[in-house]
Design a protein around this motif. Sequence first.
Motif, PDB file in Angstrom:
ATOM      1  N   GLY A  11       0.826  -1.196   0.000  1.00 59.82           N
ATOM      2  CA  GLY A  11       0.000   0.000   0.000  1.00 59.82           C
ATOM      3  C   GLY A  11       0.861   1.246   0.000  1.00 59.82           C
ATOM      4  O   GLY A  11       2.087   1.174   0.026  1.00 59.82           O
ATOM      5  N   PRO A  12       0.220   2.402   0.003  1.00 57.82           N
ATOM      6  CA  PRO A  12       0.960   3.657  -0.116  1.00 57.82           C
ATOM      7  C   PRO A  12       1.653   4.056   1.195  1.00 57.82           C
ATOM      8  O   PRO A  12       1.230   3.653   2.268  1.00 57.82           O
TER       9      PRO A  12
ATOM     10  N   TYR B 292       2.513   6.838   4.039  1.00 56.09           N
ATOM     11  CA  TYR B 292       1.740   7.963   4.560  1.00 56.09           C
ATOM     12  C   TYR B 292       2.446   8.585   5.755  1.00 56.09           C
ATOM     13  O   TYR B 292       3.331   7.975   6.362  1.00 56.09           O
ATOM     14  N   ASN B 293       2.036   9.828   6.065  1.00 58.19           N
ATOM     15  CA  ASN B 293       2.582  10.618   7.184  1.00 58.19           C
ATOM     16  C   ASN B 293       4.098  10.491   7.341  1.00 58.19           C
ATOM     17  O   ASN B 293       4.843  10.791   6.417  1.00 58.19           O
ATOM     18  N   GLU B 294       4.560  10.007   8.512  1.00 54.00           N
ATOM     19  CA  GLU B 294       6.002  10.003   8.794  1.00 54.00           C
ATOM     20  C   GLU B 294       6.792   8.991   7.963  1.00 54.00           C
ATOM     21  O   GLU B 294       8.011   8.994   7.975  1.00 54.00           O
ATOM     22  N   PHE B 295       6.112   8.113   7.203  1.00 55.78           N
ATOM     23  CA  PHE B 295       6.813   7.121   6.368  1.00 55.78           C
ATOM     24  C   PHE B 295       7.226   7.695   5.017  1.00 55.78           C
ATOM     25  O   PHE B 295       7.930   7.048   4.259  1.00 55.78           O
ATOM     26  N   ILE B 296       6.776   8.912   4.707  1.00 55.05           N
ATOM     27  CA  ILE B 296       7.185   9.567   3.467  1.00 55.05           C
ATOM     28  C   ILE B 296       8.583  10.111   3.703  1.00 55.05           C
ATOM     29  O   ILE B 296       8.792  10.951   4.582  1.00 55.05           O
ATOM     30  N   THR B 297       9.552   9.620   2.933  1.00 55.20           N
ATOM     31  CA  THR B 297      10.959   9.922   3.209  1.00 55.20           C
ATOM     32  C   THR B 297      11.501  11.131   2.458  1.00 55.20           C
ATOM     33  O   THR B 297      12.548  11.652   2.821  1.00 55.20           O
ATOM     34  N   VAL B 298      10.829  11.571   1.405  1.00 53.94           N
ATOM     35  CA  VAL B 298      11.353  12.700   0.624  1.00 53.94           C
ATOM     36  C   VAL B 298      11.122  14.022   1.357  1.00 53.94           C
ATOM     37  O   VAL B 298      10.137  14.166   2.082  1.00 53.94           O
ATOM     38  N   PRO B 299      12.044  15.013   1.183  1.00 52.34           N
ATOM     39  CA  PRO B 299      11.904  16.278   1.915  1.00 52.34           C
ATOM     40  C   PRO B 299      10.757  17.159   1.416  1.00 52.34           C
ATOM     41  O   PRO B 299      10.098  17.826   2.204  1.00 52.34           O
ATOM     42  N   LYS B 300      10.509  17.168   0.071  1.00 56.21           N
ATOM     43  CA  LYS B 300       9.448  18.017  -0.471  1.00 56.21           C
ATOM     44  C   LYS B 300       8.457  17.183  -1.267  1.00 56.21           C
ATOM     45  O   LYS B 300       8.841  16.226  -1.939  1.00 56.21           O
ATOM     46  N   VAL B 301       7.188  17.568  -1.197  1.00 56.38           N
ATOM     47  CA  VAL B 301       6.135  16.866  -1.935  1.00 56.38           C
ATOM     48  C   VAL B 301       5.172  17.874  -2.554  1.00 56.38           C
ATOM     49  O   VAL B 301       5.048  18.997  -2.080  1.00 56.38           O
ATOM     50  N   ARG B 302       4.496  17.448  -3.623  1.00 61.56           N
ATOM     51  CA  ARG B 302       3.425  18.257  -4.209  1.00 61.56           C
ATOM     52  C   ARG B 302       2.147  17.850  -3.482  1.00 61.56           C
ATOM     53  O   ARG B 302       1.839  16.669  -3.392  1.00 61.56           O
TER      54      ARG B 302
ATOM     55  N   GLY C 254      -7.566  16.799  10.170  1.00 57.45           N
ATOM     56  CA  GLY C 254      -8.017  15.517  10.736  1.00 57.45           C
ATOM     57  C   GLY C 254      -7.793  14.354   9.785  1.00 57.45           C
ATOM     58  O   GLY C 254      -8.451  13.324   9.866  1.00 57.45           O
ATOM     59  N   LEU C 255      -6.840  14.518   8.847  1.00 56.29           N
ATOM     60  CA  LEU C 255      -6.575  13.466   7.855  1.00 56.29           C
ATOM     61  C   LEU C 255      -5.089  13.116   7.851  1.00 56.29           C
ATOM     62  O   LEU C 255      -4.302  13.695   8.585  1.00 56.29           O
ATOM     63  N   ASP C 256      -4.740  12.156   6.995  1.00 55.74           N
ATOM     64  CA  ASP C 256      -3.341  11.749   6.851  1.00 55.74           C
ATOM     65  C   ASP C 256      -2.821  12.280   5.522  1.00 55.74           C
ATOM     66  O   ASP C 256      -3.584  12.520   4.591  1.00 55.74           O
ATOM     67  N   LEU C 257      -1.489  12.405   5.412  1.00 56.62           N
ATOM     68  CA  LEU C 257      -0.857  12.763   4.147  1.00 56.62           C
ATOM     69  C   LEU C 257      -0.479  11.445   3.485  1.00 56.62           C
ATOM     70  O   LEU C 257       0.345  10.703   4.004  1.00 56.62           O
ATOM     71  N   VAL C 258      -1.121  11.116   2.349  1.00 64.38           N
ATOM     72  CA  VAL C 258      -0.914   9.823   1.683  1.00 64.38           C
ATOM     73  C   VAL C 258      -0.235  10.050   0.337  1.00 64.38           C
ATOM     74  O   VAL C 258      -0.658  10.903  -0.445  1.00 64.38           O
ATOM     75  N   GLU C 259       0.805   9.267   0.090  1.00 63.76           N
ATOM     76  CA  GLU C 259       1.545   9.360  -1.169  1.00 63.76           C
ATOM     77  C   GLU C 259       0.753   8.627  -2.256  1.00 63.76           C
ATOM     78  O   GLU C 259       0.629   7.405  -2.226  1.00 63.76           O
ATOM     79  N   VAL C 260       0.186   9.375  -3.211  1.00 68.17           N
ATOM     80  CA  VAL C 260      -0.632   8.742  -4.254  1.00 68.17           C
ATOM     81  C   VAL C 260       0.158   8.475  -5.529  1.00 68.17           C
ATOM     82  O   VAL C 260      -0.178   7.580  -6.292  1.00 68.17           O
TER      83      VAL C 260
ATOM     84  N   LYS D 159      -9.546   4.460   4.981  1.00 64.15           N
ATOM     85  CA  LYS D 159     -10.578   4.525   3.941  1.00 64.15           C
ATOM     86  C   LYS D 159      -9.953   4.327   2.561  1.00 64.15           C
ATOM     87  O   LYS D 159     -10.491   3.618   1.717  1.00 64.15           O
ATOM     88  N   PHE D 160      -8.774   4.944   2.337  1.00 66.13           N
ATOM     89  CA  PHE D 160      -8.070   4.838   1.063  1.00 66.13           C
ATOM     90  C   PHE D 160      -7.704   3.384   0.766  1.00 66.13           C
ATOM     91  O   PHE D 160      -7.927   2.885  -0.327  1.00 66.13           O
ATOM     92  N   LYS D 161      -7.157   2.685   1.772  1.00 62.59           N
ATOM     93  CA  LYS D 161      -6.766   1.280   1.604  1.00 62.59           C
ATOM     94  C   LYS D 161      -7.996   0.410   1.337  1.00 62.59           C
ATOM     95  O   LYS D 161      -7.970  -0.496   0.503  1.00 62.59           O
ATOM     96  N   TYR D 162      -9.084   0.686   2.056  1.00 64.24           N
ATOM     97  CA  TYR D 162     -10.327  -0.070   1.890  1.00 64.24           C
ATOM     98  C   TYR D 162     -10.860   0.074   0.467  1.00 64.24           C
ATOM     99  O   TYR D 162     -11.232  -0.912  -0.170  1.00 64.24           O
TER     100      TYR D 162
END
Length: 174
Positions: A10-11, A13-23, A48-54, A70-73
């Motif tokens: 799966g994607p 999210y949050n603290e697991f995103i390792t890159v310094p900058k994201v769009r 109240g949401l998570d930052l998910v790498e799409v 919800k995204f994973k579901y």
Amino acid sequence: MMTPPPPTNGPRYNEFITVPKVRVIDEEGENLGVMYTREAIEQAAEAGLDLVEVSPSADPPVCKFLDVGKFKYEAQKKANIARKSQKTQDIKEIKMRPNIDDHDYETKMKAIHKFIGEGDKVKVTLRFRGRELAHGQLGMQLLQRVQEDTNEIAKIEQYPRMEGRQMLMVISPK
């Protein structure tokens, strides 16, 4: 407090995103532009949401404000629907004898037409018994007749060949 292990499937999210900058794209689908990952995580938390790498392969990676669960579901649901609608191609077998009667032949041909119509391959097997083996040409004529009768809807995938006491031919939908 212990942090959970990084997601293996799966994607990220949050603290697991390792890159310094994201769009970043917010929950309404608005493009917020490129920002630091830390900043984006804080903004997502405020909503109240998570930052998910799409889209991890983009440069910089595209992240969205979503609810991870919800995204994973939803992704799992899509995968299940795709798997259900997938059609596998089976090989159906029709067995005949070289001296088959016309009516029996018609019945077998109906079955072949049904199988080809369903998108399956058909393996036509001719069984020779005893002295019938001396008359291989009868079997060949019968398989040619099958080929002519299914010409419009099927093509020959494996031409007739002898295998011990039987002659085989495989036809598949065009």
